[in-house]
Design a protein around this motif. Structure first.
Motif, PDB file in Angstrom:
ATOM      1  N   PRO A 246       0.833  -1.203   0.000  1.00 44.47           N
ATOM      2  CA  PRO A 246       0.000   0.000   0.000  1.00 44.47           C
ATOM      3  C   PRO A 246       0.868   1.254   0.000  1.00 44.47           C
ATOM      4  CG  PRO A 246      -0.304  -1.305   2.028  1.00 44.47           C
ATOM      5  CD  PRO A 246       0.658  -2.030   1.178  1.00 44.47           C
TER       6      PRO A 246
ATOM      7  N   VAL B  66       1.739   1.834  18.788  1.00 44.07           N
ATOM      8  CA  VAL B  66       2.042   0.632  18.046  1.00 44.07           C
ATOM      9  C   VAL B  66       0.882   0.215  17.158  1.00 44.07           C
ATOM     10  CG1 VAL B  66       3.756  -0.213  19.610  1.00 44.07           C
ATOM     11  CG2 VAL B  66       1.380  -0.715  20.065  1.00 44.07           C
ATOM     12  N   THR B  67      -0.047   1.112  16.888  1.00 40.66           N
ATOM     13  CA  THR B  67      -1.147   0.743  16.019  1.00 40.66           C
ATOM     14  C   THR B  67      -0.651   0.592  14.590  1.00 40.66           C
ATOM     15  OG1 THR B  67      -1.575   3.065  15.792  1.00 40.66           O
ATOM     16  CG2 THR B  67      -3.000   1.862  17.301  1.00 40.66           C
ATOM     17  N   PRO B  68      -1.244  -0.336  13.862  1.00 45.02           N
ATOM     18  CA  PRO B  68      -0.855  -0.497  12.470  1.00 45.02           C
ATOM     19  C   PRO B  68      -1.360   0.684  11.655  1.00 45.02           C
ATOM     20  CG  PRO B  68      -2.744  -1.872  12.973  1.00 45.02           C
ATOM     21  CD  PRO B  68      -2.340  -1.225  14.247  1.00 45.02           C
ATOM     22  N   PRO B  69      -0.841   0.854  10.435  1.00 46.98           N
ATOM     23  CA  PRO B  69      -1.367   1.928   9.594  1.00 46.98           C
ATOM     24  C   PRO B  69      -2.856   1.705   9.377  1.00 46.98           C
ATOM     25  CG  PRO B  69       0.533   0.849   8.596  1.00 46.98           C
ATOM     26  CD  PRO B  69       0.160   0.059   9.794  1.00 46.98           C
TER      27      PRO B  69
ATOM     28  N   PHE C  94      11.993   3.446  16.184  1.00 41.35           N
ATOM     29  CA  PHE C  94      10.582   3.440  15.821  1.00 41.35           C
ATOM     30  C   PHE C  94       9.984   4.827  15.995  1.00 41.35           C
ATOM     31  CE2 PHE C  94       6.117   2.717  17.176  1.00 41.35           C
ATOM     32  CZ  PHE C  94       5.654   2.313  15.948  1.00 41.35           C
TER      33      PHE C  94
ATOM     34  N   ARG D 108       3.504  -5.522  17.278  1.00 41.47           N
ATOM     35  CA  ARG D 108       2.902  -4.592  16.338  1.00 41.47           C
ATOM     36  C   ARG D 108       3.964  -3.717  15.692  1.00 41.47           C
ATOM     37  NH1 ARG D 108      -2.137  -3.479  15.835  1.00 41.47           N
ATOM     38  NH2 ARG D 108      -3.560  -5.081  16.506  1.00 41.47           N
ATOM     39  N   ILE D 109       4.946  -3.345  16.476  1.00 43.75           N
ATOM     40  CA  ILE D 109       6.017  -2.523  15.914  1.00 43.75           C
ATOM     41  C   ILE D 109       6.738  -3.325  14.836  1.00 43.75           C
ATOM     42  CG2 ILE D 109       8.122  -1.242  16.425  1.00 43.75           C
ATOM     43  CD1 ILE D 109       7.175  -0.835  19.210  1.00 43.75           C
TER      44      ILE D 109
ATOM     45  N   GLN E 232       5.253  -3.471  11.474  1.00 48.23           N
ATOM     46  CA  GLN E 232       5.449  -2.301  10.619  1.00 48.23           C
ATOM     47  C   GLN E 232       6.833  -2.252  10.015  1.00 48.23           C
ATOM     48  OE1 GLN E 232       3.792   1.401  12.098  1.00 48.23           O
ATOM     49  NE2 GLN E 232       2.752   0.214  13.659  1.00 48.23           N
TER      50      GLN E 232
END
Lengths: 374, 440
Positions: free
Chosen positions: A42, A233-236, B192, B292-293, B296
């Motif tokens: 994306p 830490v939320t995803p996009p 991060f 979660r990190i 990404q």
């Protein structure tokens, strides 16, 4: 002695060989690492996206920006120095929602000033407030009693804490007492100038919070990830929870750390939703992992088609579903598990429970899979 | 000819070379304490010349010039062969000496061949996983993957990291764009950027993983157990000159084994844990969010040119094999009572991997690999190297095998046998002569 030239040639060639070990670009064909295709990310679509390069606040006069250190949690550092060698340090550190309790943090700062820890009641009486952008944050002011700086100056710490959805941001100025006091108005003005933007306010209005990506009608609040997974830490946004229709008799329950969502199904059945990266091991490895959990022997790549079924989902998505009956320790249990490979994520849906229960839920499980809109 | 070779045959030269050899081993060993094994090896032994200086900065003016290992080995070989060429006269009573010298030649040439052709890599996998490639310990490669008509296959363009130097422009036939290396960090740390703060900092790039991470150069490690983890900033430029953007690539993203390291690194950063014990305490609280990190960090990155998508990553250099190997089961035994808070795994007693090798030509075969019991297969030797647990799926064992390819692995054995045989023959001849002497 006829062999002389041979030896000479041998030696020359070995010596020549040592000198020319050169790296070259290689072009070849190789099997893909997993069943998931490396589709365009994306990110590629938003290539033109850019961000302002200035910090979202106004740096007061007399504060000099410090270079960032590797591995440091600080996102910004400023130095303030007086002509007589006194100095103060300003830092901005964002942390997750679990950044330690308020009291712990204050006592940590007090410890740095060689002050004794305080109790919650004392803290409550010492907590002030400060405007950080459009939000009100907490302000703590503490001063040491001993000359701890260079043996002649007392130290003071002025700290503001902004809690924003899942993120806690610490703004802190620490240094020589008088210099910090002198800079207090500048510090407060600086806090006021912070651009907290649209994301200010409650966590539900945070654009990147996964809970807001899920309409409340289809996923009740309890299916939202626990606090530890939100915030910094939320995803996009594009990879938040998909929409789905929860079948009758499935009750959303608090999801554990690895899970994005959990449902209690019937009497003792458990359905989990987990999303991993695109390279999550591939179909075969995951099917075999599940087989292992159910006490079944692993299968080879050639057997995968015979042991799974494919379910066409909305759009171009496809689910690979494995139906596994437990043996040995898991006899009488059954697992119904599906993998959906998306370009950005691999989704795992797993229903486990008594064999009769899981068999009975089969159709609803498939219907649920089909209802998911990524 | 003989006159020309005469100076090379000198026995004094032999003694000098051996003495220099002792000096090189001495200084090379000293250097290992600071430089680490790999750097010391290449500087002192895999070189023609080198210099040694003390590590104490105040003593840096002391510079000891040294011959390199290659120079010494080659000189000894030339010396030995020249001596035989010049003085060679075949006689039965010298058979032993000739054999021993032949053994030494085999040793020297064999070591050179080992240095040139031997290669070490590793296979890292979890129970139930297949691998058809091994990965380099040190070297990385920038790979561009694109689809082929066969959906199970990728077209791969692999660019070794030694070509990724700052300012370098790489243009290679199958890729419809030029790669400009804007930055190369031989060792790096990922920092991060929480979403809320992503607007705050000057990003290295706004694309792909660069949106959530910045990579910073850190001092290269030379320790045996540590690994340099490179990152780079690349600009891809289409043939018509349009930029396809600047991208961050990092081995942190391309090497799945680094997940554990990276996640522990973040736990340390978030919790401020200093000691290993503090880290253990902080893990349960902070570990979940690091997943979660990490997600990404591994978002796929790709560019599309002419309707074809090229995804790219920086990963350990791969060596594909004509066969596949699967980890069936791991056994991990530790000595009872050795597990501590700082080292919960304890002291290893027995590591064993049961693997299944599948070769399209030779069929399937199972084997156990454990200490002193490597698997030799298809010219490769597989040693048990490390063991662990898959953090994402507890109770699933993982194993790392060291894969050694050394076509000349037999030469040291052959050389030693020849030397021993030569000495036996020589002593035998002397003993025989002694026994035949008439007694007085």
């Amino acid at each position: 002695m006829r062999f002389r030239p041979c030896l000479a040639v041998l030696m020359a060639s070995t010596l020549a060989g040592v000198g020319c070990k050169k790296a070259e670009i290689q072009v070849y064909q190789a099997p893909k690492d997993s069943a998931v295709t490396a589709a365009a990310s994306p990110a590629g679509a938003t290539a033109a996206e850019s961000r302002p390069e200035r910090p979202p606040w106004q740096v007061p006069e007399g504060w000099t920006e410090k270079p960032r250190e590797s591995g440091s949690m600080r996102i910004a550092s400023y130095g303030i120095s007086a002509t007589d060698g006194r100095s103060a340090d300003v830092s901005v550190v964002p942390l997750g929602p679990v950044a330690g309790g308020e009291l712990d943090n204050v006592n940590r700062w007090r410890d740095q000033l060689h002050l004794a820890p305080i109790t919650q009641a004392e803290l409550d009486s010492q907590t002030g407030s400060a405007a950080i952008g459009s939000v009100t944050g907490k302000l703590y002011d503490m001063v040491g009693t001993e000359p701890t700086l260079d043996g002649k100056y007392k130290a003071r710490t002025l700290a503001a804490v902004l809690s924003l959805g899942g993120t806690t941001v610490f703004f802190k100025m620490t240094g020589e007492d008088a210099l910090v006091s002198e800079n207090r108005p500048k510090f407060l003005a600086w806090l006021k100038s912070v651009d907290t933007g649209d994301s200010a306010g409650s966590s539900t209005s945070s654009p990147s919070s996964p809970s807001s990506a899920t309409p409340p009608s289809t996923a009740p609040a309890t299916t939202a990830p626990p606090a530890a997974m939100a915030g910094p830490v939320t995803p996009p946004p594009a990879t938040g929870l998909p929409e789905w229709e929860v079948p009758d008799g499935w009750k959303p329950v608090q999801a554990s750390t690895m899970r994005l969502a959990s449902f209690a199904v019937g009497n003792g059945g458990d359905l989990s939703v987990v999303a991993l990266g695109p390279a999550a091991g591939g179909t075969l490895a995951n099917v075999n992992r599940w087989r292992g959990q159910m006490g079944l022997a692993p299968i080879g790549a050639e057997d995968i088609a015979g042991n799974t079924t494919k379910v066409q989902l909305e759009g171009d998505a496809q689910a690979v579903v494995a139906e596994l009956d437990g043996t040995g320790a898991t006899a009488g249990r059954k697992m119904l598990a599906a993998i959906v490979a998306r370009p950005d994520r691999t989704w795992f849906y797993k229903l486990t429970g008594d064999a009769a229960l899981v068999s009975g839920e089969h159709d609803r499980f498939v219907k649920f899979l089909k209802s998911v809109k990524y | 000819m003989k006159r020309l070779l005469a100076p090379l045959t000198s026995l004094r030269l032999t003694v000098t070379l051996l003495a220099l050899g002792i000096a090189v081993v001495f200084f090379g060993t000293l250097a290992q304490t600071e430089d680490g094994l790999y750097v010391a090896q290449s500087r002192y032994f895999r070189s023609w010349f080198s210099t040694w200086s003390p590590h104490d900065p105040s003593l840096k003016w002391i510079i000891v010039p040294l011959p390199g290992g290659y120079l010494l080995g080659t000189s000894l070989l030339v010396n030995l062969i020249a001596a035989h060429l010049v003085r060679f006269k075949f006689a039965w009573k010298k058979t032993g000496i000739i054999l021993s010298h032949l053994g030494i030649i085999v040793l020297l040439v064999g070591q050179l061949a080992t240095d040139m052709f031997a290669h070490e890599s590793r296979i890292s996998f979890a129970e139930g996983e297949w691998r058809n490639y091994s990965e380099d310990f040190q070297e990385t490669e920038l790979v561009f993957l694109s689809d082929l008509p066969d959906p199970a296959m990728n077209s791969v363009v692999a660019i070794p990291d030694s070509l990724l130097k700052i300012g370098e422009e790489i243009r290679t036939e199958p890729l419809p764009f030029t790669i400009r290396v804007k930055e190369w960090m031989p060792n790096s740390d990922p920092t991060f950027q929480p979403p809320m703060m992503q607007r705050t900092n000057t990003p290295q790039t706004s694309l792909g993983i660069g949106r959530s991470f910045t990579f910073r150069s850190v001092k290269e490690t030379r320790k045996m157990d540590d690994k340099n983890i490179p990152s780079a900033l690349l600009e891809l430029v289409a043939t018509n000159g349009t930029s396809l953007g600047t991208w961050a690539i990092s081995e942190w993203a391309g090497e799945s084994d680094l997940q554990r390291t990276a996640r522990r690194f973040w736990v340390r950063a978030f919790s401020g844990a200093g000691t290993d014990e503090q880290l253990q305490d902080a893990l349960p609280e902070y570990y979940p969010m690091t997943a979660r990190i990490y997600q990404q960090l591994i978002v796929p990155q790709s560019v599309t040119v002419g309707g074809r998508s090229y995804s790219f990553t920086l990963r350990p250099r791969r060596y594909y094999q004509p066969f596949s190997i699967k980890l069936l089961q791991t056994k991990h035994e530790t000595y009872a009572g050795t597990s501590t808070a700082a080292d919960p795994e304890g002291i290893p007693k027995h590591f064993q991997s049961r693997v299944l090798v599948d070769h399209p030509r030779d069929g399937k075969r199972e084997a156990d690999i454990y200490m002193n019991n490597p698997l030799r297969y298809a010219g490769l030797t597989f040693f048990q190297y490390q063991m662990g647990q898959d953090e994402a799926a507890a109770n699933r064992g993982t194993s790392t095998l060291q894969v050694v390819k050394n076509p000349s692995w037999l030469t040291p054995y052959l050389g030693c046998v020849l030397v021993a045989l030569g000495l036996l023959v020589q002593f035998g001849i002397h003993l025989n002569g002694f026994l035949r002497k008439p007694r007085a």
